[in-house]
Structure formats: C-alpha cells, structure tokens
Design a protein around this motif. Sequence first.
Motif, mmCIF file in Angstrom:
data_model
loop_
_atom_site.group_PDB
_atom_site.id
_atom_site.type_symbol
_atom_site.label_atom_id
_atom_site.label_comp_id
_atom_site.label_asym_id
_atom_site.label_seq_id
_atom_site.Cartn_x
_atom_site.Cartn_y
_atom_site.Cartn_z
ATOM 1 N N VAL A 87 -3.957 -5.039 1.188
ATOM 2 C CA VAL A 87 -4.396 -6.279 1.468
ATOM 3 C C VAL A 87 -3.303 -7.465 1.314
ATOM 4 O O VAL A 87 -2.635 -7.346 -0.002
ATOM 5 C CB VAL A 87 -5.589 -6.548 0.833
ATOM 6 C CG1 VAL A 87 -6.247 -7.956 0.689
ATOM 7 C CG2 VAL A 87 -6.724 -5.725 1.073
ATOM 8 N N GLY A 133 -3.011 -12.859 -1.628
ATOM 9 C CA GLY A 133 -4.083 -14.030 -1.714
ATOM 10 C C GLY A 133 -5.234 -13.909 -0.629
ATOM 11 O O GLY A 133 -6.225 -14.747 -0.826
ATOM 12 N N ASP A 134 -5.464 -12.782 -0.187
ATOM 13 C CA ASP A 134 -6.528 -12.441 0.771
ATOM 14 C C ASP A 134 -7.750 -11.830 -0.539
ATOM 15 O O ASP A 134 -7.297 -11.144 -1.435
ATOM 16 C CB ASP A 134 -6.338 -11.474 1.574
ATOM 17 C CG ASP A 134 -5.789 -12.288 3.105
ATOM 18 O OD1 ASP A 134 -5.565 -13.442 2.800
ATOM 19 O OD2 ASP A 134 -5.417 -11.459 3.836
ATOM 20 N N PRO A 135 -8.749 -11.973 -0.107
ATOM 21 C CA PRO A 135 -9.840 -11.313 -1.069
ATOM 22 C C PRO A 135 -9.799 -9.759 -1.095
ATOM 23 O O PRO A 135 -9.659 -9.320 -0.024
ATOM 24 C CB PRO A 135 -11.325 -11.607 -0.339
ATOM 25 C CG PRO A 135 -10.936 -12.854 0.407
ATOM 26 C CD PRO A 135 -9.480 -12.673 0.662
ATOM 27 N N SER A 185 -7.214 -8.387 -2.847
ATOM 28 C CA SER A 185 -6.020 -7.729 -2.780
ATOM 29 C C SER A 185 -5.808 -7.178 -4.288
ATOM 30 O O SER A 185 -6.237 -7.827 -5.209
ATOM 31 C CB SER A 185 -4.867 -8.720 -2.295
ATOM 32 O OG SER A 185 -4.980 -9.968 -3.343
#
Length: 216
Positions: free
Chosen positions: A121, A124-126, A128
Amino acid sequence: MRGAVYAALERLTEATLGREWRRDDGAMVRIDRCLIDANWGQSSDVVYQFCRQSTFSGVLLPSHGRYVGASSVPFSEYKRKRGDRVGLNWRIPVVTGKRAVRHVVFDTNYWKSFIQARLAVPMGDPGSLSLFGHKPERQQLLAEHLTAEYRVKTQGRGRTVDEWKLRAQAIDNHWLDGLVGSAVAASMQGAVLFGTDVRPVTRPRVRLSQLQRAKR
C-alpha cells in the motif's frame, strides 16, 4: 540448551516489556501483548514454562503458526468449543494437558499475505505499513527477511489461497515471522483493518407457516 533459552527470554522480555516506548505523538506506552514462537520442538516446553513463570506472564502467550493450504480446513470452518477465543484467522483454544497455559494458533499463509499486502500500500494511504527512519541501508536485513518467501496461488476445496514458500537462495525469514506474529498480536488486542471486520450476513430461518401467516 533449555537454560540458555530461558535466560535469553528473561533478558529480552525485561529489555522490551519492562520499559515504556515513545509513540510518534510523544505518548509513552507499554507493550500490551507479546507472542513467543513455540513451534520449535526443542524449545516448546521451555517457552511454555517461561510464559507461565515470567513476571510478564499477563502479557506473554506462546504462539503456533499453522500452514493452512488450499486443501486444508480453513480457520473460518473451525468448530468453536466452549471457552475458545476466536479472531481473524487465529484462535486461543481451551487448554488441556500438562502445559496448562493458553496459547494462540494462527494461519501463517493468511497473515503473511496480510503483511505483504500492507507493505504494497502506498505511503500515506489507509492500511499501509511503513518502516522507521530515512536510511534504506538500515533496513537491508529486514528487507531480505521480508522478501525471503514467495507466494503460490493454489486452489482447493472451492477456494483460492496464497501458499508461501521459502526461496531457494533465502537465508533467513525470522523477522518476517516476527512481523507476522506482531500483526496477530495486534489483532488479538483489537486492532482492525477496515474491511477485514465485515462478516457475511446470515438470514434467520423462516418457517413456511410463518410466511403464510404474514401474507394474510
């Protein structure tokens, strides 16, 4: 060897569980759950003994990773017994026998896929999973362990699963196992990744007579 393993566990747990750790936001926290791999036959008994006798016995738990392939019975079909604690592809069965210490059993294939998916992921993305620091060379050994295995998509019993196998040129995968155990421990403590807590909705059984009365 048993004495050496026991002494090593004492030093390690004192250094990690006997202190506080600073989070990114500055708050000081302690480790709430620590799993110790008890799969190695030569040390299984001493791991159970240590988890029972340690000052940190309330935090420690022996763990057993199970290779659940496509042809195996998945954890979701496990017949729960009275006293069992069941979570996301892990369970703490009722203890019997001489050890009399509760332990956790988990699906290694599922949790290795979970970890690899988190690493894929973008930052910064949910969902990760990122590594600390800014110098890649410091993470070289960890990276080698995390890439020591490869997945094989396998079908069986009407389902498709990832079966993880050690690469021929790989030396060690211990830190991969450690990271997998940490993810299981986090799940046991209530950490939930969005989407993994969705359970299929089961409709209650309705008798024909009830349907007929409802139409009247």
